[in-house]
Design a protein around this motif. Structure first.
Motif, mmCIF file in Angstrom:
data_model
loop_
_atom_site.group_PDB
_atom_site.id
_atom_site.type_symbol
_atom_site.label_atom_id
_atom_site.label_comp_id
_atom_site.label_asym_id
_atom_site.label_seq_id
_atom_site.Cartn_x
_atom_site.Cartn_y
_atom_site.Cartn_z
ATOM 1 N N HIS A 97 0.828 -1.218 0.000
ATOM 2 C CA HIS A 97 0.000 0.000 0.000
ATOM 3 C C HIS A 97 0.863 1.269 0.000
ATOM 4 O O HIS A 97 0.463 2.283 -0.543
ATOM 5 C CB HIS A 97 -0.985 0.002 1.180
ATOM 6 C CG HIS A 97 -0.405 0.392 2.498
ATOM 7 N ND1 HIS A 97 0.467 -0.394 3.209
ATOM 8 C CD2 HIS A 97 -0.550 1.516 3.252
ATOM 9 C CE1 HIS A 97 0.820 0.207 4.326
ATOM 10 N NE2 HIS A 97 0.217 1.381 4.379
ATOM 11 N N SER A 120 0.081 7.464 3.487
ATOM 12 C CA SER A 120 -0.064 6.107 2.941
ATOM 13 C C SER A 120 -1.336 5.416 3.419
ATOM 14 O O SER A 120 -1.573 4.263 3.083
ATOM 15 C CB SER A 120 1.156 5.276 3.333
ATOM 16 O OG SER A 120 1.285 5.271 4.739
ATOM 17 N N SER A 121 -2.166 6.114 4.202
ATOM 18 C CA SER A 121 -3.268 5.382 4.834
ATOM 19 C C SER A 121 -4.383 5.033 3.854
ATOM 20 O O SER A 121 -4.628 5.740 2.877
ATOM 21 C CB SER A 121 -3.822 6.185 6.016
ATOM 22 O OG SER A 121 -4.540 7.289 5.568
HETATM 23 N N1 LIG Z 1 -8.779 9.061 9.310
HETATM 24 C C1 LIG Z 1 -8.353 8.134 8.288
HETATM 25 C C2 LIG Z 1 -7.676 6.959 8.988
HETATM 26 C C3 LIG Z 1 -7.218 5.880 8.046
HETATM 27 C C4 LIG Z 1 -6.260 4.892 8.695
HETATM 28 O O1 LIG Z 1 -5.794 5.094 9.817
HETATM 29 N N2 LIG Z 1 -5.970 3.800 7.974
HETATM 30 C C5 LIG Z 1 -5.072 2.784 8.449
HETATM 31 C C6 LIG Z 1 -5.774 1.432 8.450
HETATM 32 S S1 LIG Z 1 -6.964 1.319 9.733
HETATM 33 C C7 LIG Z 1 -3.879 2.644 7.497
HETATM 34 O O2 LIG Z 1 -4.052 2.626 6.299
HETATM 35 N N3 LIG Z 1 -2.672 2.510 8.060
HETATM 36 C C8 LIG Z 1 -1.479 2.293 7.299
HETATM 37 C C9 LIG Z 1 -0.757 3.563 6.928
HETATM 38 O O3 LIG Z 1 -1.142 4.662 7.385
HETATM 39 O O4 LIG Z 1 0.228 3.445 6.156
HETATM 40 C C10 LIG Z 1 -9.571 7.697 7.472
HETATM 41 O O5 LIG Z 1 -10.694 7.897 7.970
HETATM 42 O O6 LIG Z 1 -9.427 7.234 6.343
#
Ligand SMILES: N[C@@H](CCC(=O)N[C@@H](CS)C(=O)NCC(=O)O)C(=O)O
Length: 253
Positions: free
Chosen positions: A39, A51-52
């Motif tokens: 990802h 990256s999220s």
């Molecule tokens: N506030 C964001 C939070 C998204 C988030 O924290 N995603 C996590 C998975 S639960 C993620 O992708 N983490 C991996 C990264 O940041 O690289 C949203 O609502 O989309």
């Protein structure tokens, strides 16, 4: 318009929030599961600031257009919903609803996740891997399995996980659930106004790991460690968790 693709981790409750909203708003889209690690490459290729996931890729060619983050994806879905779909926009007190969604995202979501992973990834990492490899291509599944030790370490560091941190997050989850219970104490069906809104979808998705509703697309085979399982049992009758079950039953087809 080419069919947009929602890039998700099956386990992620923020991804579930975006997915639920897209489904509810009748948007035609595809879901793509991706391996942790891969990802980062995808986000970089898209030029995303972070990256999220979730990320909604809008263009089929060149991958130039994308929306990152569950709230922004809901904004887009609302503007592109099916003609016969009901809106998820809060009908009253829009600013209050926006603040509630932000609090749910920034506090509840973060600490439900940290509470769960502080046990699961630290003490029972093999229980987490199946849901991370779920619906991946064979190659990505192999990559996750081969790199699991490193992925686990990065996640533990990235989310600051551990027994104490898990307890801190547990306390914060309790506080946030009490806040939600207070809002629901008058017997209302929805958190904002008289119709289902994005605030409800946010709260229910982010609480879903504590309830594991059968309508959830990915939690069917999730394994929970004994500490989190005991807390879920203790909280079973909590108003906001019963409400989450009901919201899933009625609105997550
Ligand atoms: N506030 C964001 C939070 C998204 C988030 O924290 N995603 C996590 C998975 S639960 C993620 O992708 N983490 C991996 C990264 O940041 O690289 C949203 O609502 O989309």
């Amino acid at each position: 318009m080419a069919t947009p693709t929602l890039i998700v981790f099956a386990i992620s409750h923020y991804c579930e929030k975006a997915r639920w909203a897209l489904d509810y708003l009748g948007v035609n889209y595809a879901v793509k599961h991706i391996a942790p690690g891969v990802h980062h490459q995808l986000a970089k290729k898209l030029g995303a600031p972070g990256s999220s996931l979730p990320i909604l890729v809008l263009s089929g060619q060149g991958d130039q257009e994308f929306i990152q983050g569950s709230s922004a994806i809901i904004d887009w879905a609302e503007a592109n919903k099916a003609a016969d779909a009901r809106s998820l926009a809060p009908q009253i007190n829009q600013q209050q609803a926006l603040d509630m969604e932000r609090r749910l995202d920034d506090v509840l979501g973060v600490h439900v996740r940290r509470f769960y992973y502080s046990e699961a990834l630290v003490d029972y990492p093999q229980s987490v891997r199946p849901i991370f490899t779920r619906d991946l291509t064979l190659l990505q599944r192999w990559l996750v399995t081969a790199a699991w030790g490193g992925i686990r370490k990065r996640m533990i560091k990235g989310m600051d996980l551990g027994p104490e941190q898990g307890m801190q997050s547990r306390e914060l989850v309790v506080t946030e659930m009490e806040w939600l219970d207070g809002l629901l104490a008058d017997g209302r069906s929805f958190l904002s106004g008289d119709t289902l809104s994005r605030v409800d979808i946010t709260a229910a998705s982010l609480l879903a790991p504590l309830v594991q509703p059968e309508q959830h697309p990915a939690y069917g085979d999730i394994q929970i460690g004994p500490k989190v399982a005991a807390a879920c049992k203790q909280w079973e009758q909590q108003t906001c968790l019963q409400w989450t079950r009901a919201i899933y039953q009625k609105n997550r087809g």
